[in-house]
Enzyme design. Structure first.
Site, PDB file in Angstrom:
ATOM      1  N   ASP C  40      39.188  40.489  36.078  1.00 48.30           N
ATOM      2  CA  ASP C  40      37.989  40.125  36.830  1.00 48.30           C
ATOM      3  C   ASP C  40      37.856  41.001  38.066  1.00 48.30           C
ATOM      4  OD1 ASP C  40      40.127  39.199  38.274  1.00 48.30           O
ATOM      5  OD2 ASP C  40      39.306  37.191  38.629  1.00 48.30           O
ATOM      6  N   HIS C  41      38.539  42.108  38.054  1.00 49.36           N
ATOM      7  CA  HIS C  41      38.565  42.992  39.218  1.00 49.36           C
ATOM      8  C   HIS C  41      37.197  43.597  39.521  1.00 49.36           C
ATOM      9  CE1 HIS C  41      42.496  42.580  37.393  1.00 49.36           C
ATOM     10  NE2 HIS C  41      43.025  42.743  38.600  1.00 49.36           N
ATOM     11  N   ASP C  49      38.493  49.476  41.732  1.00 47.35           N
ATOM     12  CA  ASP C  49      39.796  49.204  41.139  1.00 47.35           C
ATOM     13  C   ASP C  49      40.039  50.012  39.862  1.00 47.35           C
ATOM     14  OD1 ASP C  49      40.621  47.429  43.054  1.00 47.35           O
ATOM     15  OD2 ASP C  49      41.181  45.858  41.624  1.00 47.35           O
ATOM     16  N   TRP C 164      44.325  29.443  39.852  1.00 47.82           N
ATOM     17  CA  TRP C 164      44.729  30.587  40.648  1.00 47.82           C
ATOM     18  C   TRP C 164      44.929  30.013  42.067  1.00 47.82           C
ATOM     19  CZ3 TRP C 164      43.232  31.738  36.009  1.00 47.82           C
ATOM     20  CH2 TRP C 164      43.131  33.036  35.502  1.00 47.82           C
ATOM     21  N   TYR C 166      45.705  30.324  45.585  1.00 49.29           N
ATOM     22  CA  TYR C 166      45.820  31.427  46.518  1.00 49.29           C
ATOM     23  C   TYR C 166      45.757  30.947  47.963  1.00 49.29           C
ATOM     24  CZ  TYR C 166      45.040  35.041  42.905  1.00 49.29           C
ATOM     25  OH  TYR C 166      45.143  35.885  41.827  1.00 49.29           O
ATOM     26  N   LYS C 200      48.811  29.743  38.785  1.00 47.78           N
ATOM     27  CA  LYS C 200      49.143  31.148  39.002  1.00 47.78           C
ATOM     28  C   LYS C 200      49.417  31.323  40.488  1.00 47.78           C
ATOM     29  CE  LYS C 200      46.961  35.737  38.988  1.00 47.78           C
ATOM     30  NZ  LYS C 200      45.712  36.439  39.295  1.00 47.78           N
ATOM     31  N   SER C 241      51.938  35.976  39.441  1.00 50.14           N
ATOM     32  CA  SER C 241      50.912  37.010  39.564  1.00 50.14           C
ATOM     33  C   SER C 241      51.546  38.365  39.827  1.00 50.14           C
ATOM     34  CB  SER C 241      50.011  36.624  40.727  1.00 50.14           C
ATOM     35  OG  SER C 241      49.156  37.669  41.055  1.00 50.14           O
ATOM     36  N   GLY C 269      47.638  42.079  36.072  1.00 47.82           N
ATOM     37  CA  GLY C 269      46.457  42.889  35.818  1.00 47.82           C
ATOM     38  C   GLY C 269      46.622  44.352  36.189  1.00 47.82           C
ATOM     39  N   ARG C 270      46.435  44.638  37.489  1.00 46.54           N
ATOM     40  CA  ARG C 270      46.450  46.043  37.919  1.00 46.54           C
ATOM     41  C   ARG C 270      47.747  46.749  37.578  1.00 46.54           C
ATOM     42  NH1 ARG C 270      44.342  44.768  43.848  1.00 46.54           N
ATOM     43  NH2 ARG C 270      45.330  42.800  43.230  1.00 46.54           N
TER      44      ARG C 270
END
Lengths: 296, 296, 296, 296, 296
Positions: C40-41, C49, C164, C166, C200, C241, C269-270
């Site tokens: 979802d970046h 990204d 998530w 955070y 997460k 994460s 992800g990244r």
């Protein structure tokens, strides 16, 4: 010749007008007339209707016929609409038939139950919805109730409503039957009184007079009969049904008389598809030649 | 050249496909490209936008321009849609713009409030709806909330959703401004992530680099920038905005680059109608000549 | 080693169990562990990204990576889910991320607004939904309100809910920041207390002690920290994460410690896609090798 | 002279047309023009507005004035409508004003909150509803939201909607103020874009140019200004407000110019009732003499 | 002579009063009396009712008759109201008939199903709604249920409700039939007890005494009978139906007696339109001459 009402005269808003304009002026002969291809026989009569020509049982084959023949719309039930229309979305207008029934059993109080909604028709991109109303059926109370919801939804969504106005039941049988001038005339008027935008009727047979009310007990020509039926429908656009498979010349004559009377067009199924593909296209071309003579 | 996604590849159902097919293949150049005429300036900027040419303030004049110019659609607010579209219903596709605001005051947290619904768009016979999303505005929370309802309704009714994806607010101003490659690229992607069917963006200006994140601080050509923006939009069809009145040659060049990048088309307002009627038609013809070279 | 709770122990009904069983035992290592690919970046950070690797901006490329890498699920926003998932429907579990926001502006009271519903996740065939909760944000009141509706819907539809969780906002910054053991521990517990099925979290950094409450002001190892965090999450399955791009060895170590602590898996992800395709697959293989050692 | 649009041209259905026909052709001068008597000053300004003439504070006195003067309608709030209209039900058309506010305090973001619904207007037998929109107010988001609901209800019930389109707020003050040609022109257009059936505006004062956008910085006559405003309103019928008590000759001149420009009529309150009963009737007769010269 | 109740005496709110005032004092003889033109024969009997005079089948012809004849209202079904009334909106009051049925079949438990709603009547600008109640039908339970909803909606919208109160069924046939004094008297009272604002009844025939309850088995004059019926209706205003085509002198006499009894007026269909246009107008003039003698 009686003039067909224009889209500006029939009290419809922008949505219904947009969709009818699309059907009547951006497809088919593009002159305000229409020829629709109905294809709900698989539900209404069962696959027996496709026996003569194997291809006629294939929905894809029929949609292609509608495209090649340049029809103004194809009228199908929710199942075929879901499974086949997406492939040709927008290429030919979709008329979603909202109710239907099998022909077994054949109860004395026929009613065609809903199997889809106007909202689904919107979601599928349909340009009109169809509803079968059985005029004269003892089930009228339930029929009118479900029709009312359909008509209100059609108004809310700006969706043209075509009523298959079919005389049915013992009371009709006792008054000349479903094709009598009396029955067809009453059916056309009923659809108009109940707010249909278009009405599909059988071609009236004025010779069927056994048991009909007094004013219908007289000698008149088919032309006079269809003239009267179009007048009874007034600002509800009239479509003539093909009915059972008949001879081509009879179909063409019926078409000429209907258009002369001010009908908007035709909705021919079995007469069109119960034959070879080429023969279907040939007949459609002949029908459209007639329609082309009646611009509005 | 990047190929535009076909209507079969973008995950839409029959209704959205029907309506997009109509827009992309039954109007304009009829090859899958589009040029839209937006006309909400009377609300967004006020009548001052019509000062140069008195006729440009007349909605009827503009709709006629859309018809004569052969546009793929006209994007207007509910008021003009209600008062003027019925007369031309179906002749040119209607894009009902669902939100809008005046340009006074100009708050730091811009949001474009809804003034119509998808259901009304259905009722009016629209073939798409438009929603302005202010990417980067501090009002994002409220913006996304009202956008969500619009997207859900659009899905329910099979109605294509065009997002006017506009970078706005102090954070954008501090990062190259609303036309920077960074801002436009982010805006295109945001619309795609949020489920827009089409996205309208400004043409990116890669020279605007003051304050932009690192990857955008480099020398690239306008062609490379618009290529990247179209890629960011992926299966959301991309429309390039005309923006303020600019020179014709610049418009044509921008058009060529956009189409080369795989954009679906244009949505040009002031550049088209802030001139004489004949001059408008001449420019539109030139633009359509370019679009004709990019069939899909 | 702390044992992960089994699906029979966490108080879920048949629907949630069916979907989690699919994720945990019919995909990935198939031993009750999981590695998810979040993507979802494009919304959360913008296309910047994807600058390092052009392919990383292509949703189709990423979904293929998820398939080739044998991920347990892919977490995407509604737009990409609508446009791309249908092509691979059922081949890899879909986690529909229900909220999200752009990273501009960056308000002091972050909140991630909803842009899709659990019902849409059902309609798309998703096996879980994701919700970003900003623990410590001054916007908690609105955050909890929208989370409540999501959790209720998830319960109603038997849809596993991944939070998530955070830590965010000035109060968090003043207490060791978003990665402090204190903040992560609190975030894990908050998700558990609020009924998340999975949570997460970032990997805790026990060295970040500036301003943290007393019990967290002590020397402990990363292993002890993640042990505690998993205990705080209790029967809410824990996913670690990846965070910003870090070195491979650090990632592997973090993974080993997390699994040792009883985590269910990873959501990277990244660190996974910001590299060449082959390199991505190589790293994933290494990560799955670790997961394979922790069956349940 | 610009011709006023006829009721057949403005895209309204039978209900709105019925009620407007009643107002415009069955009351007042009965030629398609109108003079309304607004009487919401007790809420908007308080009883201080009635200080000059004690009778002016009596609702019954004012309704009688509307009857004797042969007005086309009386615009009042729900309280007076409930308490007084039943006695004269049907004798003079009722315009139920749906929102309103006191003039204390005077916040920088004025908004006129709803205090009645369109359904109540139907129940009371009203022939139109009124809504005050503050163009340029920082509260536009909330204003448009409540306006949207009113417009939708008005459409659903076939109830004509008159928008009191009032420029307000600091941004307006900085651009020539609420009576500047710029502000009035924008206000008229905004109401039209948002779907008002009629719009009430102040008479534009082209001399107020301080801070207005460029196109408005020029010498034009009041006649040219009101001509432009009527054009901006296009198919939204335009009513000119009386504003604060002014001299009779000025009122008559303003009336002549407005009607010459194609306005539909007047909505004069204080100028009419802040004087003796006989004097009121005398002025109304003079105004109607002018209206009689502009049939449509 | 019994005095008709005034609009202030019958417990109605402003909306019903406004609409009734319009009907009774702003149309027709404008003295509190009324003559309505009902035109639902196309549905209730079919086009056979128009056989005598072709023009009588044309809705436009009938509406023009209503206008030229100066009727107080025209009562039609939703279809004709949608298609024809917009053209004459406001020129003659619309009574939307909400239910209706065909005359085939003729079941032993007649019920007139709804085909429109009070909300639609509001949207079309109607000044009253009509509902057929079959007093004595075995279907009473369903009849009362749908009537209840109509009455509640009529109250909510301030819409006058006219009940076509028709004795029907075997129980009625066994007690003097549908026109007996007994049946009509009971029908008038039933409508009043159930909250009708106006009631339409046949003129009572006191000679029909076979099977009627004891009190009705006596010699009384038609005048005494209608006097009693009006008393039974009390504050429900009474309209006398024309019934089948009868001689003019009989109609005039019936009218005189009804008005003398305190009826509010007439609702004459076939007796008015089943003749040449000029002859229709002549008869209406005679009827209005009588009505003019009974101001209230």
């Amino acid at each position: 010749m009686i003039t067909r009402p224009s889209l500006d005269q029939i009290g419809i808003g922008a949505g219904k007008k947009t969709r009818l304009y699309r059907i009547l002026y951006q497809h088919g002969v593009r002159n305000g007339t229409a020829i629709f291809l109905p294809y709900d026989h698989g539900l209404e009569h069962g696959p027996r209707d496709f026996a003569g020509d194997p291809g006629s049982g294939e929905p894809k084959h029929i949609i292609k016929l509608a495209l090649e023949g340049g029809f103004n719309g194809i009228a199908i039930q929710i199942g075929l609409a879901s499974k086949f229309y997406w492939e040709y979305a927008g290429e030919v207008p979709l008329v979603l038939k909202l109710n239907g029934k099998t022909d077994i059993p054949a109860p004395p109080d026929p009613l065609s139950p809903l199997n889809a909604s106007v909202e689904e028709a919107v979601r599928l991109g349909a340009d009109a919805v169809g509803y079968t109303l059985y005029v004269g059926s003892p089930a009228q109370e339930r029929d009118f109730a479900q029709y009312l919801r359909v008509r209100e939804d059609a108004a809310r969504f700006g969706m043209p409503l075509i009523v298959w106005s079919y005389p049915r039941g013992a009371a009709i049988d006792a008054r000349g039957g479903r094709d009598s001038f009396y029955a067809v005339d009453y059916a056309a008027r009923t659809a108009s009184e109940l707010g249909a935008d278009l009405v599909k009727v059988n071609f009236p047979q004025p010779a069927k007079q056994s048991g009909v009310p007094e004013p219908y007990r007289r000698e008149i020509s088919p032309q006079e009969a269809i003239d009267a039926v179009v007048r009874s429908a007034n600002r509800t656009l009239l479509l003539v049904s093909g009915g059972e498979h008949a001879g081509d010349e009879a179909m063409l004559e019926k078409t000429r008389e209907s258009m002369e009377a001010g009908a908007t067009g035709l909705i021919f199924g079995r007469n069109v598809f119960q034959r070879s593909h080429d023969d279907s296209l040939r007949l459609v071309a002949q029908l459209k030649e007639i329609l082309a003579k009646y611009p509005s």
